[in-house]
Design an enzyme around this catalytic site. Structure first.
Site, mmCIF file in Angstrom:
data_model
loop_
_atom_site.group_PDB
_atom_site.id
_atom_site.type_symbol
_atom_site.label_atom_id
_atom_site.label_comp_id
_atom_site.label_asym_id
_atom_site.label_seq_id
_atom_site.Cartn_x
_atom_site.Cartn_y
_atom_site.Cartn_z
ATOM 1 N N GLU A 14 56.904 26.008 24.136
ATOM 2 C CA GLU A 14 58.003 25.642 23.244
ATOM 3 C C GLU A 14 58.927 26.836 22.960
ATOM 4 O O GLU A 14 59.632 26.856 21.954
ATOM 5 C CB GLU A 14 57.440 25.083 21.942
ATOM 6 C CG GLU A 14 56.593 23.827 22.149
ATOM 7 C CD GLU A 14 55.974 23.329 20.856
ATOM 8 O OE1 GLU A 14 56.700 22.732 20.050
ATOM 9 O OE2 GLU A 14 54.768 23.547 20.656
ATOM 10 N N LYS A 179 47.408 14.144 25.880
ATOM 11 C CA LYS A 179 48.120 15.261 25.266
ATOM 12 C C LYS A 179 47.292 16.547 25.322
ATOM 13 O O LYS A 179 46.078 16.509 25.080
ATOM 14 C CB LYS A 179 48.408 14.963 23.791
ATOM 15 C CG LYS A 179 49.153 13.672 23.512
ATOM 16 C CD LYS A 179 49.324 13.441 22.013
ATOM 17 C CE LYS A 179 50.085 12.171 21.720
ATOM 18 N NZ LYS A 179 50.245 11.957 20.249
ATOM 19 N N SER A 185 56.139 19.424 20.557
ATOM 20 C CA SER A 185 57.391 19.089 21.249
ATOM 21 C C SER A 185 57.166 18.208 22.470
ATOM 22 O O SER A 185 57.981 18.160 23.376
ATOM 23 C CB SER A 185 58.146 20.360 21.667
ATOM 24 O OG SER A 185 58.594 21.059 20.539
ATOM 25 N N GLU A 215 44.711 9.239 23.458
ATOM 26 C CA GLU A 215 44.846 8.274 22.373
ATOM 27 C C GLU A 215 45.201 6.902 22.930
ATOM 28 O O GLU A 215 45.914 6.789 23.935
ATOM 29 C CB GLU A 215 45.964 8.702 21.413
ATOM 30 C CG GLU A 215 45.789 10.078 20.807
ATOM 31 C CD GLU A 215 47.036 10.558 20.096
ATOM 32 O OE1 GLU A 215 46.969 11.644 19.497
ATOM 33 O OE2 GLU A 215 48.074 9.864 20.148
ATOM 34 N N GLY A 217 47.405 3.848 23.162
ATOM 35 C CA GLY A 217 48.821 3.630 22.893
ATOM 36 C C GLY A 217 49.009 2.426 21.982
ATOM 37 O O GLY A 217 48.634 1.301 22.339
ATOM 38 N N LEU A 218 49.548 2.669 20.801
ATOM 39 C CA LEU A 218 49.754 1.599 19.835
ATOM 40 C C LEU A 218 51.151 1.003 19.994
ATOM 41 O O LEU A 218 52.131 1.735 20.154
ATOM 42 C CB LEU A 218 49.580 2.131 18.416
ATOM 43 C CG LEU A 218 48.208 2.737 18.090
ATOM 44 C CD1 LEU A 218 48.218 3.398 16.716
ATOM 45 C CD2 LEU A 218 47.124 1.665 18.145
ATOM 46 N N ILE A 219 51.246 -0.300 19.964
ATOM 47 C CA ILE A 219 52.542 -0.977 20.003
ATOM 48 C C ILE A 219 53.066 -0.971 18.577
ATOM 49 O O ILE A 219 52.681 -1.794 17.744
ATOM 50 C CB ILE A 219 52.407 -2.426 20.534
ATOM 51 C CG1 ILE A 219 51.632 -2.422 21.849
ATOM 52 C CG2 ILE A 219 53.787 -3.049 20.701
ATOM 53 C CD1 ILE A 219 52.251 -1.571 22.937
ATOM 54 N N ASP A 295 53.839 12.353 10.971
ATOM 55 C CA ASP A 295 54.267 11.266 11.849
ATOM 56 C C ASP A 295 53.310 10.085 11.752
ATOM 57 O O ASP A 295 52.086 10.270 11.715
ATOM 58 C CB ASP A 295 54.327 11.751 13.301
ATOM 59 C CG ASP A 295 55.253 12.948 13.474
ATOM 60 O OD1 ASP A 295 56.051 13.223 12.563
ATOM 61 O OD2 ASP A 295 55.170 13.607 14.526
ATOM 62 N N ASN A 310 52.745 18.180 11.655
ATOM 63 C CA ASN A 310 53.334 19.347 12.314
ATOM 64 C C ASN A 310 53.631 20.373 11.237
ATOM 65 O O ASN A 310 54.538 20.177 10.414
ATOM 66 C CB ASN A 310 54.618 18.934 13.057
ATOM 67 C CG ASN A 310 55.154 20.017 13.955
ATOM 68 O OD1 ASN A 310 55.164 21.182 13.591
ATOM 69 N ND2 ASN A 310 55.623 19.630 15.121
ATOM 70 N N SER A 319 66.543 17.978 14.867
ATOM 71 C CA SER A 319 65.161 17.915 14.375
ATOM 72 C C SER A 319 65.061 17.039 13.134
ATOM 73 O O SER A 319 65.915 17.079 12.246
ATOM 74 C CB SER A 319 64.642 19.318 14.067
ATOM 75 O OG SER A 319 64.519 20.081 15.245
#
Length: 357
Positions: A14, A179, A185, A215, A217-219, A295, A310, A319
């Site tokens: 980053e 991840k 980022s 993880e 993936g959540l809709i 988040d 974060n 941002s």
């Protein structure tokens, strides 16, 4: 006039984002109150200071004076090399602006603790746990906070238990998100829709970290809010991100201009209050201070899922952290000055602790 050192760049994926954040922060500091000292760290870990050091890093060059850190004796601190030799560089407070490895993960915070210099943001513990997505989710789960299905493992385990891990991961069902555990980022993140994507995603993530998180993936809608404070916490209004790409990846965040940001998010007051409550709970669960962006996912069944925190969010022109704070009534200059004040306030509290027994 006190000296504020803004440290940016660093040995992280980053690096470029950090340079953008640093410009925002340095522009927002009141120059009538504080003298700004830019400190840039190259991608190979060299430290420099000078008025043009950020511009040099943008060009992949070095403009400025070399820095050294003295860790012994009573005169611990930063030293700058000029034509007439090494000189002490007086710093009253540091604004860390290194996202990711070695700046957001507790490493820099530990160094500043040793040097006895106050700094903006969370301490060693909050920074380290907030950076490690696996440990973060473990603590959230222990605190009873709503976290979606996930698994974490390291490179050693993957090389020796690939079939078992593969079976456990696929039991979540696709899509999946892979991840690196200790990056932000969206660097090194893959959305997997099948087994081939999963294998490629794990191999990519392991290029950036020895430990990764997968993880389910959540809709769901992606919602975020900002937290400001040490003890008394201010939580911003909630915003929503509608990614222009497959998901809110690095390009969507910093390069492409095709994502939609909605502030405030179109949600009920009850949902907003619950997200703000959970944001405070997440902040305190990790012993954070100063600032954080939290988040969430909000699915069609009305469930709120805590995604991640974060502890040193971006301060670029797009941002979410400063945007959400500004939408809640605190402008950029006021925000940056308040963060510096909170850093000095926390240092005063720490200095009152007994050091003898």
């Amino acid at each position: 006039m006190k000296n504020v050192a803004v440290i940016f760049g660093g040995r992280s994926g980053e690096h470029e984002v950090s340079l953008q954040s640093a410009k925002y922060i340095m522009d927002m500091i009141d120059k009538e109150i504080y003298n700004v000292i830019p400190i840039g760290i190259t991608k190979d870990g060299q430290w420099f200071t000078g008025p043009n050091v950020r511009e040099g890093l943008l060009q992949g060059e070095v403009f400025g004076h070399p820095l050294s850190i003295r860790l012994f004796g009573k005169d611990r601190g930063f030293m700058v090399k000029k034509d007439d030799g090494w000189q002490e560089l007086a710093i009253d407070v540091v604004f860390p602006c290194i996202h990711g490895s070695y700046g957001e993960d507790g490493c820099l915070q530990g160094l500043l603790e040793i040097l006895n210099i106050p700094y903006v943001g969370s301490g060693v513990l909050g920074s380290a746990v907030g950076m490690d997505k696996g440990m973060m989710k473990t603590i959230f789960t222990q605190k009873g906070l709503p976290v979606g299905p996930y698994i974490t493992f390291n490179k050693y385990q993957w090389e020796r238990e690939k079939d078992l891990l593969f079976e456990q991961i696929e039991s979540f069902g696709y899509p999946l998100f892979i991840k690196p555990a200790n990056l932000g980022s969206s660097v090194g993140i893959t959305k997997a829709k099948n087994s081939e994507d999963l294998l490629r995603g794990v191999e990519l993530a392991l290029q950036y970290d020895l430990k990764i998180v997968v993880e389910k993936g959540l809709i769901a809608r992606e919602l975020e809010c900002s937290v400001l404070g040490n003890n008394e916490l201010f939580v911003s209004t909630v915003g929503e991100i509608i990614p222009g790409n497959e998901f809110y990846d690095y390009n969507a965040k910093y390069i492409d201009d095709n994502s939609q940001i909605i502030i405030p998010a179109k949600i009920s007051s009850e949902v907003e209050k619950e997200i703000q409550r959970l944001a405070k709970a997440a902040f305190r669960a990790l012993d954070c201070c100063g600032l954080a962006r939290v988040d969430f996912f909000y699915d069609h069944q009305g469930n709120i899922w805590l995604n991640e925190i974060n502890t040193l969010p971006g301060f670029t022109r797009i941002s979410m952290y400063p945007k959400l704070i500004e939408a809640s009534g605190i402008k950029g200059k006021e925000l940056v000055m308040e963060l510096i004040r909170l850093a000095l306030e926390r240092k005063e509290e720490l200095d009152k602790l007994r050091r003898d027994f």
